[in-house]
Scaffold this active site. Structure first.
Site, PDB file in Angstrom:
ATOM      1  N   LYS A 143      58.760  16.327  62.943  1.00 36.21           N
ATOM      2  CA  LYS A 143      58.835  15.563  61.693  1.00 36.21           C
ATOM      3  C   LYS A 143      59.700  16.347  60.711  1.00 36.21           C
ATOM      4  O   LYS A 143      59.441  17.522  60.445  1.00 36.21           O
ATOM      5  CB  LYS A 143      57.445  15.362  61.091  1.00 36.21           C
ATOM      6  N   GLU A 185      44.883  24.937  58.564  1.00 37.58           N
ATOM      7  CA  GLU A 185      45.397  24.058  59.630  1.00 37.58           C
ATOM      8  C   GLU A 185      44.980  24.585  61.007  1.00 37.58           C
ATOM      9  O   GLU A 185      44.739  23.806  61.928  1.00 37.58           O
ATOM     10  CB  GLU A 185      46.928  23.945  59.556  1.00 37.58           C
ATOM     11  N   LYS A 227      48.740  21.280  69.028  1.00 37.58           N
ATOM     12  CA  LYS A 227      49.650  20.350  68.374  1.00 37.58           C
ATOM     13  C   LYS A 227      50.617  19.752  69.388  1.00 37.58           C
ATOM     14  O   LYS A 227      50.872  18.544  69.386  1.00 37.58           O
ATOM     15  CB  LYS A 227      50.418  21.019  67.235  1.00 37.58           C
ATOM     16  N   GLU A 237      53.409   9.010  66.296  1.00 36.69           N
ATOM     17  CA  GLU A 237      52.190   8.702  65.545  1.00 36.69           C
ATOM     18  C   GLU A 237      51.818   7.228  65.563  1.00 36.69           C
ATOM     19  O   GLU A 237      51.715   6.573  64.535  1.00 36.69           O
ATOM     20  CB  GLU A 237      52.308   9.204  64.092  1.00 36.69           C
ATOM     21  N   ARG A 241      48.059  11.040  67.237  1.00 43.73           N
ATOM     22  CA  ARG A 241      48.664  12.017  66.325  1.00 43.73           C
ATOM     23  C   ARG A 241      48.002  11.958  64.947  1.00 43.73           C
ATOM     24  O   ARG A 241      47.986  12.938  64.204  1.00 43.73           O
ATOM     25  CB  ARG A 241      50.185  11.800  66.223  1.00 43.73           C
ATOM     26  N   HIS A 252      45.096  15.335  50.199  1.00 45.26           N
ATOM     27  CA  HIS A 252      46.255  14.871  49.429  1.00 45.26           C
ATOM     28  C   HIS A 252      45.835  14.382  48.049  1.00 45.26           C
ATOM     29  O   HIS A 252      46.545  14.576  47.067  1.00 45.26           O
ATOM     30  CB  HIS A 252      46.984  13.751  50.173  1.00 45.26           C
ATOM     31  N   HIS A 265      48.582  23.048  49.759  1.00 48.03           N
ATOM     32  CA  HIS A 265      48.238  22.016  50.733  1.00 48.03           C
ATOM     33  C   HIS A 265      47.019  22.418  51.576  1.00 48.03           C
ATOM     34  O   HIS A 265      46.055  21.659  51.714  1.00 48.03           O
ATOM     35  CB  HIS A 265      49.460  21.739  51.612  1.00 48.03           C
TER      36      HIS A 265
HETATM   37  N1  LIG Z   1      57.017  18.589  59.393  1.00 40.30           N
HETATM   38  C1  LIG Z   1      55.710  18.641  59.503  1.00 40.30           C
HETATM   39  O1  LIG Z   1      55.131  18.214  60.498  1.00 40.30           O
HETATM   40  C2  LIG Z   1      54.930  19.262  58.400  1.00 40.30           C
HETATM   41  C3  LIG Z   1      53.584  19.607  58.610  1.00 40.30           C
HETATM   42  C4  LIG Z   1      52.900  20.252  57.595  1.00 40.30           C
HETATM   43  C5  LIG Z   1      53.543  20.536  56.396  1.00 40.30           C
HETATM   44  N2  LIG Z   1      54.861  20.180  56.227  1.00 40.30           N
HETATM   45  C6  LIG Z   1      55.576  20.489  54.981  1.00 40.30           C
HETATM   46  O2  LIG Z   1      55.637  21.904  54.867  1.00 40.30           O
HETATM   47  C7  LIG Z   1      55.721  22.259  53.488  1.00 40.30           C
HETATM   48  C8  LIG Z   1      54.770  23.393  53.212  1.00 40.30           C
HETATM   49  O3  LIG Z   1      55.156  24.489  53.996  1.00 40.30           O
HETATM   50  P1  LIG Z   1      54.686  25.975  53.669  1.00 40.30           P
HETATM   51  O4  LIG Z   1      53.225  25.974  53.460  1.00 40.30           O
HETATM   52  O5  LIG Z   1      55.273  26.842  54.701  1.00 40.30           O
HETATM   53  O6  LIG Z   1      55.291  26.226  52.213  1.00 40.30           O
HETATM   54  P2  LIG Z   1      56.680  26.862  51.724  1.00 40.30           P
HETATM   55  O7  LIG Z   1      57.759  26.590  52.646  1.00 40.30           O
HETATM   56  O8  LIG Z   1      56.837  26.415  50.311  1.00 40.30           O
HETATM   57  O9  LIG Z   1      56.352  28.421  51.723  1.00 40.30           O
HETATM   58  C9  LIG Z   1      55.340  28.924  50.884  1.00 40.30           C
HETATM   59  C10 LIG Z   1      55.849  30.091  50.017  1.00 40.30           C
HETATM   60  O10 LIG Z   1      55.929  31.267  50.810  1.00 40.30           O
HETATM   61  C11 LIG Z   1      57.221  31.838  50.727  1.00 40.30           C
HETATM   62  N3  LIG Z   1      57.464  32.511  52.001  1.00 40.30           N
HETATM   63  C12 LIG Z   1      57.754  31.929  53.178  1.00 40.30           C
HETATM   64  N4  LIG Z   1      57.756  32.831  54.154  1.00 40.30           N
HETATM   65  C13 LIG Z   1      57.491  34.025  53.588  1.00 40.30           C
HETATM   66  C14 LIG Z   1      57.349  35.336  54.112  1.00 40.30           C
HETATM   67  N5  LIG Z   1      57.438  35.595  55.415  1.00 40.30           N
HETATM   68  N6  LIG Z   1      57.090  36.329  53.241  1.00 40.30           N
HETATM   69  C15 LIG Z   1      56.933  36.059  51.906  1.00 40.30           C
HETATM   70  N7  LIG Z   1      57.022  34.845  51.376  1.00 40.30           N
HETATM   71  C16 LIG Z   1      57.298  33.827  52.213  1.00 40.30           C
HETATM   72  C17 LIG Z   1      58.109  30.671  50.427  1.00 40.30           C
HETATM   73  O11 LIG Z   1      59.332  31.062  49.859  1.00 40.30           O
HETATM   74  C18 LIG Z   1      57.238  29.873  49.470  1.00 40.30           C
HETATM   75  O12 LIG Z   1      57.304  30.411  48.186  1.00 40.30           O
HETATM   76  C19 LIG Z   1      55.429  20.989  52.701  1.00 40.30           C
HETATM   77  O13 LIG Z   1      56.632  20.504  52.175  1.00 40.30           O
HETATM   78  C20 LIG Z   1      54.872  20.027  53.746  1.00 40.30           C
HETATM   79  O14 LIG Z   1      55.183  18.682  53.452  1.00 40.30           O
HETATM   80  C21 LIG Z   1      55.538  19.558  57.207  1.00 40.30           C
HETATM   81 ZN   LIG Z   2      48.557  19.644  56.740  1.00 38.03          ZN
END
Ligand SMILES: NC(=O)c1ccc[n+]([C@@H]2O[C@H](COP(=O)([O-])OP(=O)(O)OC[C@H]3O[C@@H](n4cnc5c(N)ncnc54)[C@H](O)[C@@H]3O)[C@@H](O)[C@H]2O)c1
Ligand SMILES: [Zn+2]
Length: 362
Positions: A143, A185, A227, A237, A241, A252, A265
């Site tokens: 996705k 998760e 997953k 989905e 899924r 949400h 999240h």
């Molecule tokens: N595609 C999918 O199936 C799917 C599933 C779940 C969530 N998502 C999406 O993922 C996003 C959330 O992802 P996330 O939780 O990774 O958030 P994010 O990408 O915003 O990362 C969280 C924070 O951590 C920092 N960061 C990342 N890696 C780091 C590291 N190794 N060291 C220090 N800082 C680091 C980032 O810069 C950010 O400030 C949302 O936009 C959500 O919609 C997508």
């Molecule tokens: Zn989630």
């Protein structure tokens, strides 16, 4: 020791490599970079930590790279940032054979994936997830997308990567809160379909939070396996899924009701999963001891288990259920038992009301 899983999707199959120190093993990528050139997309937080190191590893096997550095934050997951990626690709005259590599969390991964799906109608895409959430969830399953002012993740495409490289070492710089959000998760996979993984988590949660490399590797591998199995059975989905969304309807609502960015999240998912468990218990499917067991595990993972009191009617509105309570059918992912989730299409509105009153502060 590296673990490798295969996401089996016919000609779109790909490996997920999981382990410590993978980041510098650039040879794992070589087969996907036929012309010796890639574009790396990262952000202003991750690039200073890891970009140079990664580019050095690529250079050591004669791969040249350009980089595109995005601003950090969910608020930048939009069409203007996406355009910034296209600009860089066009300015650098990137061709259909030039892979895009996402080096970052879910935000960078989702945006880079969507850019890869659409630039020149599709270029190869590699995921190097750097948050726990991205390693166990967003980098797997294809996705991709961006937000629209009228809704989160509303513009996107299913587009599978060629490879996912999850290096447990990069998690050492991740803030504690972000690590816990990813653990939400991880726990979800155990709850919805993997009782023995859940039991393992109950024995190893503290070690996981201490970022012990072997413990992380096992948790990420089990999560990705779960997953991948769900995605292989239902890539787009239309059925199971949806089980991956356990706790997410409530979660949400919490995230958006509190204003995006105030609850992570994964924090919303934790409190939301407790609400889903509570509702399952009210339906008589699981016992109160099961609900307590779930709460306890989230608490040990330093996640919130009590939702903010937005008011019942606000919750229903945010969940899009305000009209359904009066007649329509509501669908929730609920637990038949710990380790077995189902989509429930017939939840009595009064039980939902009880859950919304019982699971909030105050
Ligand atoms: N595609 C999918 O199936 C799917 C599933 C779940 C969530 N998502 C999406 O993922 C996003 C959330 O992802 P996330 O939780 O990774 O958030 P994010 O990408 O915003 O990362 C969280 C924070 O951590 C920092 N960061 C990342 N890696 C780091 C590291 N190794 N060291 C220090 N800082 C680091 C980032 O810069 C950010 O400030 C949302 O936009 C959500 O919609 C997508
Ligand atoms: Zn989630």
């Amino acid at each position: 020791m590296m673990e490798t899983l295969i996401v089996g999707l016919g000609e779109r199959s790909y490996p997920i490599h999981i382990g410590s120190g993978l980041f510098e093993q650039a040879e794992l990528l070589r087969a996907h970079i036929p012309r010796g050139r890639v574009v790396i997309v990262s952000n202003t937080t991750i690039a200073p930590l890891y970009l140079e190191k990664f580019q050095r590893a690529l250079r050591s096997i004669d791969i040249s790279s350009e980089s595109v550095i995005l601003p950090d934050g969910e608020q930048y997951k939009n069409s203007s940032t996406l355009n910034h990626i296209y600009d860089a690709l066009l300015q650098n005259r990137c061709e259909r054979t030039t892979p895009l590599i996402a080096l970052g969390g879910g935000v960078v991964g989702d945006m880079t994936g969507y850019a890869a799906a659409t630039y020149l109608r599709g270029v190869p895409f590699i995921q190097i997830p750097t948050t726990l959430l991205a390693q166990v969830d967003s980098s797997v399953g294809g996705k991709t997308g961006i937000n629209h002012p009228l809704g989160k993740n509303m513009i996107g495409a299913f587009y599978q990567p060629k490879l996912v490289l999850a290096d447990t070492d990069v998690l050492n710089t991740l803030p504690d809160k972000e690590l816990s959000a990813g653990v939400a998760e991880v726990i979800k996979y155990g709850l919805i379909r993997d009782l023995s993984f859940l039991e393992w988590l109950e024995s190893n949660i503290e070690k996981l939070l201490l970022r012990d490399a072997a413990t992380l590797q096992y948790a990420i591998t089990c999560s990705c396996q779960n997953k991948a199995q769900v995605v292989m059975a239902d890539e787009r989905e239309s059925g199971q899924r949806a089980l991956l969304n356990m706790g997410h309807t409530f979660g949400h609502a919490i995230e958006s009701g509190m204003g995006y960015g105030n609850w992570l999240h994964g924090e919303g998912v934790a409190a939301g999963t407790v609400m889903a468990a509570d509702l399952s218990q009210r339906l008589g499917w699981i016992g109160t001891h099961d609900v307590l067991r779930i709460r306890k595990l989230f608490e040990r993972a330093r996640l919130p288990t009590v939702a903010p009191d937005l008011g019942t009617s606000k919750y229903l509105e945010l969940m899009g259920l305000d009209k359904k309570v009066e007649g329509g059918k509501m669908r929730f992912v609920l637990l038949k038992a710990i380790g077995k989730a189902v989509v429930a299409g017939d939840v009595p509105p009064e039980l939902l009301q009880e859950t919304l009153q019982a699971c909030v502060y105050g």
